[in-house]
Design a protein around this motif. Sequence first.
Motif, PDB file in Angstrom:
ATOM      1  N   LYS A 150      47.284  23.907  37.622  1.00 16.74           N
ATOM      2  CA  LYS A 150      46.779  25.279  37.662  1.00 16.74           C
ATOM      3  C   LYS A 150      45.412  25.379  36.989  1.00 16.74           C
ATOM      4  O   LYS A 150      44.527  26.101  37.460  1.00 16.74           O
ATOM      5  CB  LYS A 150      47.778  26.216  36.972  1.00 16.74           C
ATOM      6  CG  LYS A 150      49.076  26.392  37.748  1.00 16.74           C
ATOM      7  CD  LYS A 150      49.993  27.391  37.057  1.00 16.74           C
ATOM      8  CE  LYS A 150      51.269  27.604  37.871  1.00 16.74           C
ATOM      9  NZ  LYS A 150      52.198  28.559  37.210  1.00 16.74           N
ATOM     10  N   GLU A 151      45.245  24.639  35.886  1.00 21.36           N
ATOM     11  CA  GLU A 151      43.958  24.673  35.184  1.00 21.36           C
ATOM     12  C   GLU A 151      42.855  24.090  36.060  1.00 21.36           C
ATOM     13  O   GLU A 151      41.773  24.663  36.183  1.00 21.36           O
ATOM     14  CB  GLU A 151      44.071  23.878  33.883  1.00 21.36           C
ATOM     15  CG  GLU A 151      42.756  23.795  33.107  1.00 21.36           C
ATOM     16  CD  GLU A 151      42.860  22.893  31.893  1.00 21.36           C
ATOM     17  OE1 GLU A 151      41.817  22.668  31.264  1.00 21.36           O
ATOM     18  OE2 GLU A 151      43.974  22.404  31.605  1.00 21.36           O
ATOM     19  N   ARG A 152      43.150  22.950  36.699  1.00 19.73           N
ATOM     20  CA  ARG A 152      42.173  22.329  37.574  1.00 19.73           C
ATOM     21  C   ARG A 152      41.886  23.208  38.791  1.00 19.73           C
ATOM     22  O   ARG A 152      40.764  23.272  39.277  1.00 19.73           O
ATOM     23  CB  ARG A 152      42.677  20.965  38.037  1.00 19.73           C
ATOM     24  CG  ARG A 152      42.719  19.921  36.939  1.00 19.73           C
ATOM     25  CD  ARG A 152      41.345  19.643  36.442  1.00 19.73           C
ATOM     26  NE  ARG A 152      41.332  18.558  35.468  1.00 19.73           N
ATOM     27  CZ  ARG A 152      40.431  18.422  34.536  1.00 19.73           C
ATOM     28  NH1 ARG A 152      39.481  19.328  34.420  1.00 19.73           N
ATOM     29  NH2 ARG A 152      40.454  17.420  33.687  1.00 19.73           N
ATOM     30  N   LEU A 153      42.920  23.859  39.305  1.00 20.51           N
ATOM     31  CA  LEU A 153      42.748  24.706  40.474  1.00 20.51           C
ATOM     32  C   LEU A 153      41.792  25.850  40.185  1.00 20.51           C
ATOM     33  O   LEU A 153      40.945  26.197  41.018  1.00 20.51           O
ATOM     34  CB  LEU A 153      44.103  25.241  40.941  1.00 20.51           C
ATOM     35  CG  LEU A 153      44.082  26.097  42.209  1.00 20.51           C
ATOM     36  CD1 LEU A 153      43.509  25.316  43.380  1.00 20.51           C
ATOM     37  CD2 LEU A 153      45.476  26.604  42.541  1.00 20.51           C
ATOM     38  N   ARG A 154      41.906  26.452  39.008  1.00 24.42           N
ATOM     39  CA  ARG A 154      40.985  27.538  38.640  1.00 24.42           C
ATOM     40  C   ARG A 154      39.548  27.029  38.576  1.00 24.42           C
ATOM     41  O   ARG A 154      38.618  27.705  39.025  1.00 24.42           O
ATOM     42  CB  ARG A 154      41.399  28.150  37.301  1.00 24.42           C
ATOM     43  CG  ARG A 154      42.647  29.021  37.380  1.00 24.42           C
ATOM     44  CD  ARG A 154      42.805  29.832  36.115  1.00 24.42           C
ATOM     45  NE  ARG A 154      43.098  28.970  34.978  1.00 24.42           N
ATOM     46  CZ  ARG A 154      44.326  28.669  34.565  1.00 24.42           C
ATOM     47  NH1 ARG A 154      45.378  29.144  35.225  1.00 24.42           N
ATOM     48  NH2 ARG A 154      44.524  27.898  33.514  1.00 24.42           N
ATOM     49  N   THR A 155      39.371  25.833  38.020  1.00 22.33           N
ATOM     50  CA  THR A 155      38.030  25.252  37.959  1.00 22.33           C
ATOM     51  C   THR A 155      37.489  24.979  39.356  1.00 22.33           C
ATOM     52  O   THR A 155      36.331  25.272  39.670  1.00 22.33           O
ATOM     53  CB  THR A 155      38.052  23.949  37.147  1.00 22.33           C
ATOM     54  OG1 THR A 155      38.578  24.216  35.841  1.00 22.33           O
ATOM     55  CG2 THR A 155      36.648  23.362  37.019  1.00 22.33           C
ATOM     56  N   LEU A 156      38.337  24.409  40.215  1.00 18.19           N
ATOM     57  CA  LEU A 156      37.920  24.115  41.585  1.00 18.19           C
ATOM     58  C   LEU A 156      37.548  25.378  42.341  1.00 18.19           C
ATOM     59  O   LEU A 156      36.551  25.415  43.069  1.00 18.19           O
ATOM     60  CB  LEU A 156      39.044  23.376  42.317  1.00 18.19           C
ATOM     61  CG  LEU A 156      39.287  21.922  41.903  1.00 18.19           C
ATOM     62  CD1 LEU A 156      40.581  21.408  42.526  1.00 18.19           C
ATOM     63  CD2 LEU A 156      38.124  21.045  42.316  1.00 18.19           C
ATOM     64  N   GLU A 157      38.346  26.418  42.177  1.00 18.76           N
ATOM     65  CA  GLU A 157      38.052  27.671  42.877  1.00 18.76           C
ATOM     66  C   GLU A 157      36.731  28.259  42.415  1.00 18.76           C
ATOM     67  O   GLU A 157      35.947  28.778  43.227  1.00 18.76           O
ATOM     68  CB  GLU A 157      39.195  28.666  42.658  1.00 18.76           C
ATOM     69  CG  GLU A 157      40.471  28.287  43.414  1.00 18.76           C
ATOM     70  CD  GLU A 157      41.626  29.210  43.094  1.00 18.76           C
ATOM     71  OE1 GLU A 157      41.542  29.943  42.069  1.00 18.76           O
ATOM     72  OE2 GLU A 157      42.614  29.212  43.845  1.00 18.76           O
ATOM     73  N   ALA A 158      36.445  28.178  41.111  1.00 17.96           N
ATOM     74  CA  ALA A 158      35.167  28.677  40.604  1.00 17.96           C
ATOM     75  C   ALA A 158      33.999  27.855  41.162  1.00 17.96           C
ATOM     76  O   ALA A 158      32.950  28.406  41.530  1.00 17.96           O
ATOM     77  CB  ALA A 158      35.157  28.632  39.075  1.00 17.96           C
TER      78      ALA A 158
END
Length: 331
Positions: free
Chosen positions: A49-57
């Motif tokens: 989830k943490e990586r996903l937020r970074t990727l989405e940004a």
Amino acid sequence: MSSETLSQTDIDRLLGGGARASTAAGTPFSNAALDVQVYDFRRPHRVSKERLRTLEAMYERLVKGLEAWLISRVRGQIEVRLQSVEQFSFGEFTLSLPMPCSSYIFDIAGTGQKGVIDVGPEFSTYIIERLFGGEGSGNPLTRALTPIERMAVRNVADRVASLLQEIWQDHVPLELNITGFESSPEILQVVNREDPVLVANVEFSTGSVSSLLLLCLPFSVLDKFFTSSGQQRLALLATNEQEREQTRLRSEAALRATKVPLTARLPDFQLSMRDLAQVSEGSIIPTGIPKDARVIVRAGTQERFIGHAGRVNGNLAVRIVDALHSSASTP
């Protein structure tokens, strides 16, 4: 031993009827209460989830840059939105492509790996029509693009590759170069079909036209992003102040021991074509440069110092007289 007589309910419970009733009532054996998730050990899911937020940004930045660029190119109102960033196998990615597709293949320099930028048929048709003077409202092409049409759509693919390279720069530096095109998903092969890939789904819409732009990167080139950062943070927390100071000193010593080539360049001078035609081995070329003229000293590829040329113990030498700031002009 108890002398109580068992009722029919007790007998049914002992024979399993009660167990079935309890299961239906929601005991721990109930299927509805179990949260079972399939885990593939050969292809583990690596997007937390943490990586996903970074990727989405990161990909939101790409979307905004692409939207502004498209509006300036086609002179029309376009909306670009990020739908999702997900992990798939490459085989699953190819199954999602239309037939025929418009897939541009790019090399990832220094890795031996490749990626894919797929432009949806509605999007590619719109781009082709707008760049060739049309309104961009025609029906999507149901055939493979011609060489001229591919070159028109490649402008978009080149821009996407540039933006993709830009958003990954701070995490995993990538150098992307488009090297091929494929219109058949079945033939498209950049990694093994079982290999995991990171796929960004970007939605493009204008008026009644809507389409997808798919960006596919192999996980093998993104390992540093998904693994190294967390391990580095844990390693940093696990060390004390003395160990960190020793690490800093070792790094500083290694840096100071690194050799950097220095080159000195004389000021420019002019030579007539007549004189140049007469130059041969052993010729002496008059430069007109005074012996105390400044020379520029380069450290690696950067101009860093100003000096004067001379001799020391019979050897050529340069005496540094000043530092050359980045704003200084080359003489």
